[in-house]
Design an enzyme around this catalytic site. Structure first.
Site, mmCIF file in Angstrom:
data_model
loop_
_atom_site.group_PDB
_atom_site.id
_atom_site.type_symbol
_atom_site.label_atom_id
_atom_site.label_comp_id
_atom_site.label_asym_id
_atom_site.label_seq_id
_atom_site.Cartn_x
_atom_site.Cartn_y
_atom_site.Cartn_z
ATOM 1 N N SER A 148 0.855 -1.189 0.000
ATOM 2 C CA SER A 148 0.000 0.000 0.000
ATOM 3 C C SER A 148 0.887 1.232 0.000
ATOM 4 O O SER A 148 2.045 1.181 0.437
ATOM 5 C CB SER A 148 -0.883 0.010 1.252
ATOM 6 O OG SER A 148 -1.491 1.272 1.449
ATOM 7 N N TYR A 161 -1.614 -0.523 10.309
ATOM 8 C CA TYR A 161 -1.787 -1.039 8.949
ATOM 9 C C TYR A 161 -0.629 -0.561 8.079
ATOM 10 O O TYR A 161 -0.028 -1.339 7.334
ATOM 11 C CB TYR A 161 -3.116 -0.548 8.373
ATOM 12 C CG TYR A 161 -3.330 -0.896 6.918
ATOM 13 C CD1 TYR A 161 -3.801 -2.150 6.550
ATOM 14 C CD2 TYR A 161 -3.088 0.035 5.901
ATOM 15 C CE1 TYR A 161 -4.013 -2.475 5.213
ATOM 16 C CE2 TYR A 161 -3.282 -0.281 4.573
ATOM 17 C CZ TYR A 161 -3.753 -1.535 4.231
ATOM 18 O OH TYR A 161 -3.949 -1.860 2.909
ATOM 19 N N LYS A 165 2.359 -2.797 6.181
ATOM 20 C CA LYS A 165 2.612 -2.714 4.743
ATOM 21 C C LYS A 165 4.045 -2.251 4.449
ATOM 22 O O LYS A 165 4.628 -2.641 3.426
ATOM 23 C CB LYS A 165 1.597 -1.775 4.091
ATOM 24 C CG LYS A 165 0.166 -2.328 4.090
ATOM 25 C CD LYS A 165 0.079 -3.650 3.356
ATOM 26 C CE LYS A 165 -1.361 -4.103 3.165
ATOM 27 N NZ LYS A 165 -1.455 -5.363 2.388
#
Length: 255
Positions: A148, A161, A165
């Protein structure tokens, strides 16, 4: 030059996690259209039956196998079932991801932290290792990790998160360096804002969208099929000299 053969996935078997919808399903359809035999995986077998049936109706060879990627034993069963069905694995796409929290990083519980790391980082790590014997035996092995833009620069409200990533990007580079001698290419794609259910909390927020559009060179939301096209490049012979690369597909957000 025969471009159709350059991007062909004929006689290849692709395993894609998180593939019953969104980016994963788009990648599955692109791969199948390029000639691959595709295993789509997600947690619910019922959804997989439905989505695999949609693709088979188009003449594609697609099988749905349920798997909770956060469970070690489930990943092992997924690989065994894939090999039982198609005898090999040539392409692995680690797309499954989770983000159960949105807000300040200091409000993230240890339970949420563990869940994010288990699904977004440990699962790709374990699945790559499980697939290694089959990838090593392939004539054109490719691993594609879906990271991401948050892995490049942390996104507000998506702290852990983003951490997961970023670690996945590093993991990609480690495997690319170590697996080069085995003729296995390992690359990552960092999508920006893509119109999927997973990202709905972002693209449905008008204030956030207005801010993001000011920072984007291409001022629109991306489509899952655009990530599928990038994945096809990385899966095919078109990228035969490409490994350890981090491909951004974000409308220029990270420029």
């Amino acid at each position: 030059m025969n471009l159709s053969s350059l991007f062909s996935l004929e006689n290849k078997v692709a395993l894609i996690t998180g593939a019953s919808k969104g980016i994963g399903f788009a990648i599955a359809e692109v791969f199948a259209a390029a000639g691959a035999k595709v295993v789509i995986s997600s947690r619910k077998q019922e959804s997989l039956y439905e989505m695999a049936s949609q693709l088979r109706q188009k003449g594609y060879d697609v099988t749905g196998i349920a798997c909770h990627v956060g469970q070690k034993e489930a990943l092992e069963k997924l690989v065994d079932a894939t090999v039982k069905q198609y005898n090999q694995i040539d392409i692995l796409v680690n797309n499954a991801a989770t983000n159960p929290v949105y807000g300040p990083v200091h409000d993230t519980s240890l339970e949420a932290f563990d869940k994010i790391i288990d699904v977004n980082l440990k699962a790709p790590f374990h699945l790559m290792n499980l697939c290694f014997p089959y990838l090593r035996a392939s004539s054109g092995a490719s691993v594609i990790n879906i990271s991401s833009i948050g892995g490049i620069s942390p996104e507000p409200g998506l702290g852990i998160y983003s951490v997961s990533k970023a670690a996945l990007i590093s993991l990609t580079k480690v495997y690319a360096k170590e697996w080069g001698d085995h003729k296995i290419r390992v690359n990552a794609i960092c999508p920006g804002l893509i119109q999927t259910k997973f990202a709905e909390a972002l693209w449905s927020n008008e204030k956030l969208m207005h801010q993001m559009m000011k920072m984007m060179a291409i001022k629109r939301i991306g489509a899952p099929e655009e990530i599928g096209a990038a994945a096809l490049f990385l899966a095919s012979a078109a990228s035969s000299y490409t490994t350890g690369s981090i491909v951004t597909a974000d409308g220029g957000f990270t420029i």
